[in-house]
Scaffold this motif. Structure first.
Motif, short mmCIF file in Angstrom:
data_model
loop_
_atom_site.label_atom_id
_atom_site.label_comp_id
_atom_site.label_asym_id
_atom_site.label_seq_id
_atom_site.Cartn_x
_atom_site.Cartn_y
_atom_site.Cartn_z
N GLY A 68 58.00 40.23 51.35
CA GLY A 68 56.62 39.77 52.14
C GLY A 68 55.46 40.53 51.79
N SER A 69 55.47 41.13 50.51
CA SER A 69 54.10 41.70 49.88
C SER A 69 53.43 40.54 49.13
N TYR A 70 52.06 40.64 49.02
CA TYR A 70 51.44 39.87 48.17
C TYR A 70 50.89 40.53 47.11
N GLN A 71 51.72 40.26 45.71
CA GLN A 71 51.54 41.04 44.62
C GLN A 71 50.56 40.33 43.50
N LEU A 72 49.75 41.02 42.83
CA LEU A 72 49.01 40.76 41.82
C LEU A 72 49.58 40.94 40.46
N THR A 73 49.66 40.05 39.73
CA THR A 73 50.21 40.20 38.29
C THR A 73 49.12 39.80 37.21
N PHE A 74 48.69 40.95 36.50
CA PHE A 74 47.68 40.95 35.60
C PHE A 74 48.00 40.41 34.20
N GLY A 75 47.06 39.70 33.60
CA GLY A 75 47.31 39.75 32.04
C GLY A 75 46.41 40.97 31.47
N LYS A 76 46.73 41.03 29.92
CA LYS A 76 46.07 42.06 29.30
C LYS A 76 44.71 42.07 29.20
N GLY A 77 43.88 40.96 29.58
CA GLY A 77 42.54 41.13 29.59
C GLY A 77 41.73 40.58 28.29
N THR A 78 40.54 40.18 28.31
CA THR A 78 39.74 39.89 27.50
C THR A 78 38.51 40.59 27.43
N LYS A 79 38.10 41.29 26.50
CA LYS A 79 37.17 42.36 26.30
C LYS A 79 36.08 41.79 25.69
N LEU A 80 34.85 41.24 26.53
CA LEU A 80 33.76 40.96 26.19
C LEU A 80 32.46 41.93 25.88
N SER A 81 32.05 41.53 24.78
CA SER A 81 30.70 42.24 24.20
C SER A 81 29.59 41.25 24.33
N VAL A 82 28.55 41.71 25.10
CA VAL A 82 27.23 40.90 25.08
C VAL A 82 26.55 41.51 24.28
N ILE A 83 25.64 41.19 23.24
CA ILE A 83 24.71 41.77 22.46
C ILE A 83 23.63 41.43 22.72
#
Lengths: 112, 114
Positions: free
Chosen positions: B98-113
């Protein structure tokens, strides 16, 4: 409206020790989830508490345990610390009516 | 374990350009969310798209979801230096307990110059 708070901010422990991390949920939220985020990785779900009961658990061993109190604040306890337990531990609170989770700033745990 | 993967792992763009990040996932979902994280701090919720929606907008953010391909994209238009952060997609599903779970990816690292 008070946001999610976590304490302590940073913590250094040695292998084999035990640690307790604390989380205060956002006002009006009765569900708390804990996540572990290793360096360079996404958060991984540890477990969730709803109305003081654990109602979901990720792939973590029993030495990771938790509590939720009547005011919906929560604790994460880790026994027999291992080097790989070094990570950012995130607490998130939510309302059963909403899917969005509100995260605290995290506790950075270093195990030496 | 991670549900899916963000692509690219890192992205560097000039201020004013658009940034597009992609996310793939593996299992059935109720919804998909995007979060932002600054320098190893807490995550901030950006936008949620439900499994029956195809596109959603919020300010400079545009999210698409293709459930047949199990993929989503996040577009940030007219990027600013302050958008520099890591961006994670998270799939939401209700467990048997019954729990609502989030499963995350590894992410994108964004750099704005600037």
């Amino acid at each position: 409206e008070t946001g999610v708070t976590q304490s302590p901010t940073h913590l250094i422990k040695t292998r084999g020790q035990q640690v307790t991390l604390r989380c205060s949920s956002q006002s009006g939220h009765n569900t708390v989830s804990w996540y572990q985020q290793a360096l360079g990785q996404g958060p991984q779900f540890i477990f969730q508490y709803y109305r003081e009961e654990e109602n979901g658990r990720g792939n973590f061993p029993p030495r990771f345990s938790g509590l939720q109190f009547p005011n919906y604040s929560s604790e994460l306890n880790v026994n027999a610390l291992e080097l790989d337990d070094s990570a950012l531990y995130l607490c998130a609170s939510s309302s059963p009516l909403e899917y969005e989770q509100f995260f605290g700033p995290g506790t950075r745990l270093t195990v030496l | 374990s991670q549900q899916g993967e963000e692509d690219p792992q890192a992205l560097s763009i000039q201020e004013g350009e658009n940034a597009t990040m992609n996310c793939s996932y593996k299992t059935s979902i109720n919804n998909l969310q995007w979060y932002r994280q600054n320098s190893g701090r807490g995550l901030v919720h950006l936008i949620l798209i439900r499994s029956n929606e195809r596109e959603k907008h919020s300010g400079r953010l545009r999210v698409t979801l293709d459930t047949s391909k199990k993929s989503s994209s996040l577009l940030i238009t007219a990027s600013r230096a302050a958008d520099t952060a890591s961006y994670f997609c998270a799939t939401g599903a209700t467990s048997g307990a019954g729990s609502y779970q989030l499963t995350f990816g590894k992410g994108t690292k964004l750099s704005v110059i600037p």
